[in-house]
Design an enzyme around this catalytic site. Structure first.
Site, PDB file in Angstrom:
ATOM      1  N   THR A  93      40.512  34.061  39.739  1.00 35.57           N
ATOM      2  CA  THR A  93      40.396  32.909  38.843  1.00 35.57           C
ATOM      3  C   THR A  93      41.554  31.977  39.175  1.00 35.57           C
ATOM      4  O   THR A  93      42.721  32.348  38.992  1.00 35.57           O
ATOM      5  CB  THR A  93      40.491  33.341  37.371  1.00 35.57           C
ATOM      6  OG1 THR A  93      39.487  34.309  37.116  1.00 35.57           O
ATOM      7  CG2 THR A  93      40.290  32.153  36.446  1.00 35.57           C
ATOM      8  N   LYS A 131      33.660  29.233  35.084  1.00 33.69           N
ATOM      9  CA  LYS A 131      34.519  30.289  34.537  1.00 33.69           C
ATOM     10  C   LYS A 131      35.426  29.745  33.418  1.00 33.69           C
ATOM     11  O   LYS A 131      35.526  30.337  32.343  1.00 33.69           O
ATOM     12  CB  LYS A 131      35.367  30.876  35.663  1.00 33.69           C
ATOM     13  CG  LYS A 131      36.502  31.767  35.244  1.00 33.69           C
ATOM     14  CD  LYS A 131      36.098  33.191  35.084  1.00 33.69           C
ATOM     15  CE  LYS A 131      37.230  34.009  34.483  1.00 33.69           C
ATOM     16  NZ  LYS A 131      36.864  35.366  34.216  1.00 33.69           N
ATOM     17  N   LYS A 139      46.093  32.423  30.559  1.00 31.63           N
ATOM     18  CA  LYS A 139      45.992  31.867  31.913  1.00 31.63           C
ATOM     19  C   LYS A 139      44.731  30.995  32.044  1.00 31.63           C
ATOM     20  O   LYS A 139      44.782  29.870  32.542  1.00 31.63           O
ATOM     21  CB  LYS A 139      45.938  33.016  32.930  1.00 31.63           C
ATOM     22  CG  LYS A 139      45.622  32.555  34.342  1.00 31.63           C
ATOM     23  CD  LYS A 139      45.301  33.679  35.305  1.00 31.63           C
ATOM     24  CE  LYS A 139      44.805  33.094  36.630  1.00 31.63           C
ATOM     25  NZ  LYS A 139      44.454  34.094  37.612  1.00 31.63           N
TER      26      LYS A 139
HETATM   27  P1  NAD Z   1      46.474  42.060  39.602  1.00 31.63           P
HETATM   28  O1  NAD Z   1      47.750  41.377  39.324  1.00 31.63           O
HETATM   29  O2  NAD Z   1      46.241  43.456  39.141  1.00 31.63           O
HETATM   30  O3  NAD Z   1      46.165  42.041  41.191  1.00 31.63           O
HETATM   31  C1  NAD Z   1      46.523  41.002  42.044  1.00 31.63           C
HETATM   32  C2  NAD Z   1      46.925  41.631  43.376  1.00 31.63           C
HETATM   33  O4  NAD Z   1      47.215  40.593  44.314  1.00 31.63           O
HETATM   34  C3  NAD Z   1      48.178  42.504  43.268  1.00 31.63           C
HETATM   35  O5  NAD Z   1      47.887  43.827  43.708  1.00 31.63           O
HETATM   36  C4  NAD Z   1      49.181  41.809  44.173  1.00 31.63           C
HETATM   37  O6  NAD Z   1      50.035  42.713  44.877  1.00 31.63           O
HETATM   38  C5  NAD Z   1      48.246  41.091  45.127  1.00 31.63           C
HETATM   39  N1  NAD Z   1      48.931  40.001  45.849  1.00 31.63           N
HETATM   40  C6  NAD Z   1      49.880  39.163  45.383  1.00 31.63           C
HETATM   41  N2  NAD Z   1      50.292  38.350  46.384  1.00 31.63           N
HETATM   42  C7  NAD Z   1      49.576  38.697  47.477  1.00 31.63           C
HETATM   43  C8  NAD Z   1      49.555  38.230  48.814  1.00 31.63           C
HETATM   44  N3  NAD Z   1      50.340  37.237  49.218  1.00 31.63           N
HETATM   45  N4  NAD Z   1      48.708  38.820  49.690  1.00 31.63           N
HETATM   46  C9  NAD Z   1      47.893  39.824  49.296  1.00 31.63           C
HETATM   47  N5  NAD Z   1      47.867  40.311  48.038  1.00 31.63           N
HETATM   48  C10 NAD Z   1      48.704  39.754  47.147  1.00 31.63           C
HETATM   49  O7  NAD Z   1      45.328  41.094  39.000  1.00 31.63           O
HETATM   50  P2  NAD Z   1      43.821  41.480  38.660  1.00 31.63           P
HETATM   51  O8  NAD Z   1      43.738  41.910  37.228  1.00 31.63           O
HETATM   52  O9  NAD Z   1      43.265  42.343  39.719  1.00 31.63           O
HETATM   53  O10 NAD Z   1      43.144  40.030  38.710  1.00 31.63           O
HETATM   54  C11 NAD Z   1      42.870  39.396  39.946  1.00 31.63           C
HETATM   55  C12 NAD Z   1      42.208  38.060  39.662  1.00 31.63           C
HETATM   56  O11 NAD Z   1      41.002  38.278  38.892  1.00 31.63           O
HETATM   57  C13 NAD Z   1      43.071  37.099  38.839  1.00 31.63           C
HETATM   58  O12 NAD Z   1      42.897  35.801  39.345  1.00 31.63           O
HETATM   59  C14 NAD Z   1      42.515  37.252  37.425  1.00 31.63           C
HETATM   60  O13 NAD Z   1      42.699  36.089  36.655  1.00 31.63           O
HETATM   61  C15 NAD Z   1      41.057  37.513  37.708  1.00 31.63           C
HETATM   62  N6  NAD Z   1      40.359  38.266  36.655  1.00 31.63           N
HETATM   63  C16 NAD Z   1      40.927  39.380  36.108  1.00 31.63           C
HETATM   64  C17 NAD Z   1      40.241  40.075  35.107  1.00 31.63           C
HETATM   65  C18 NAD Z   1      40.834  41.312  34.502  1.00 31.63           C
HETATM   66  O14 NAD Z   1      40.304  41.781  33.484  1.00 31.63           O
HETATM   67  N7  NAD Z   1      41.888  41.887  35.054  1.00 31.63           N
HETATM   68  C19 NAD Z   1      38.981  39.637  34.669  1.00 31.63           C
HETATM   69  C20 NAD Z   1      38.408  38.526  35.291  1.00 31.63           C
HETATM   70  C21 NAD Z   1      39.112  37.840  36.272  1.00 31.63           C
END
Ligand code: NAD
Length: 291
Positions: A87, A162, A237
């Site tokens: 997102t 979204k 966010k």
């Molecule tokens: P998270 O923080 O658990 O995972 C993000 C990952 O990205 C981390 O493991 C981090 O190490 C990695 N990362 C950071 N910088 C990086 C780089 N330069 N190269 C490669 N990897 C890198 O977040 P999440 O909960 O998995 O969410 C991911 C996305 O999905 C976000 O944009 C969030 O808004 C969206 N989202 C999350 C949910 C939820 O319930 N968690 C629901 C819908 C959407």
């Protein structure tokens, strides 16, 4: 298909594993997480992307997406598709898509709804912006990771869908919580309130499927001490992204703006960080009109 997967957090890891379990060859990278089997490990994002038919990114925000895209676009093979499922802000989604298509790649913004349970269970909903050909290429992967994929329009349309959805969700959750707190003060039984509203014109997903009152309606984070679920921080966010988009599109969104302020205060000043976004109900319970 050969798939590169970058970003193995709460969402990305189970999504990538579902693709690998379905028989695709998935090479994965995250600087802070070790890919779990059956994922193949890569030493960098560019290495995960090289030679892949589709590269999927699942990252925290638009700035990180832009950085990662700058690294992987030159490494991708001609005609491959870059599919970002994070997102992020609409502007970053469109900028990355422009860079990808200038490099001869397909590009999709495909944010998800359904949370961590949807990612593990393969039941996410994808809202997708970008070209029809790229959408058709990635559709079989959406079918593995999710239960529904809607092609919403050109680049940025997935992110637009979204944030509009989550702006409705944030405002609806707040008003559902304040209505329960008002009902308490009026001496109305919560179960009766649920029985009426869930079958009347005030019904909503927040009330009917994710009721913020413990012990009422279907199981929800309210029944688990408001452990997320969908954290208030993530709702904040998404509300901020909606306000950013409204600002750049000159759209009047007063309720979205107020919802953003309330979640901002909840997360930064009122111990809401790390709690489910429905924990607005105990917040309202403690308050009176003057506070
Ligand atoms: P998270 O923080 O658990 O995972 C993000 C990952 O990205 C981390 O493991 C981090 O190490 C990695 N990362 C950071 N910088 C990086 C780089 N330069 N190269 C490669 N990897 C890198 O977040 P999440 O909960 O998995 O969410 C991911 C996305 O999905 C976000 O944009 C969030 O808004 C969206 N989202 C999350 C949910 C939820 O319930 N968690 C629901 C819908 C959407």
């Amino acid at each position: 298909m050969k798939i590169g997967f970058v970003g193995l957090g709460n969402m990305g890891m189970p999504m990538a594993i579902n693709l690998a379990k379905a028989g695709h060859e998935v090479r994965a990278f995250d600087p802070a997480a070790t890919p779990q089997p059956p994922l193949a490990t890569s030493g960098s994002a560019a290495e995960a992307a090289a030679g892949a038919d589709v590269v999927i990114t699942m990252l925290p925000n638009g700035a990180i997406l832009r950085e990662v895209a700058a690294e992987i676009i030159p490494a991708m093979k001609q005609g491959a598709v870059l599919c970002d499922c994070s997102t992020v802000d609409v502007d970053s989604a469109r900028a990355v898509a422009d860079d990808a298509s200038s490099a001869g790649l397909g590009a999709l913004d495909a944010p998800v709804s359904g949370g961590i349970a949807g990612a593990s269970g393969g039941t996410l909903t994808f809202m997708v912006g970008g070209g029809a050909d790229a959408f058709e290429t990635v559709r079989p992967l959406f079918d593995i990771m999710g239960q529904k994929a809607v092609h919403c329009g050109d680049s940025g349309a997935g992110q637009a869908a979204k944030i509009c959805n989550n702006m409705i969700l944030g405002a609806t959750m707040i008003v559902t919580c304040e209505a329960f707190a008002l009902a308490d003060k009026l001496g109305l039984d919560r179960q009766k309130m649920f029985d009426v509203v869930s079958t009347s014109s005030g019904y909503s997903w927040s009330m009917n499927a994710y009721c913020p009152a413990p012990g009422i309606g279907p199981q929800s984070p309210a029944d688990n001490d408001y452990k997320p679920g969908f954290a208030a921080d993530l709702m904040l966010k998404d509300l901020r992204l909606a306000q950013q988009a409204a600002e750049s599109a000159d759209a009047d969104t007063p309720l979205g703006a107020l919802a953003t302020q309330l979640y901002d205060r909840f997360v930064t000043e009122e111990d809401g960080s790390g709690r489910d976004f429905s924990a607005m109900l105990p917040r309202f319970e403690q308050r009176g009109r003057g506070v």
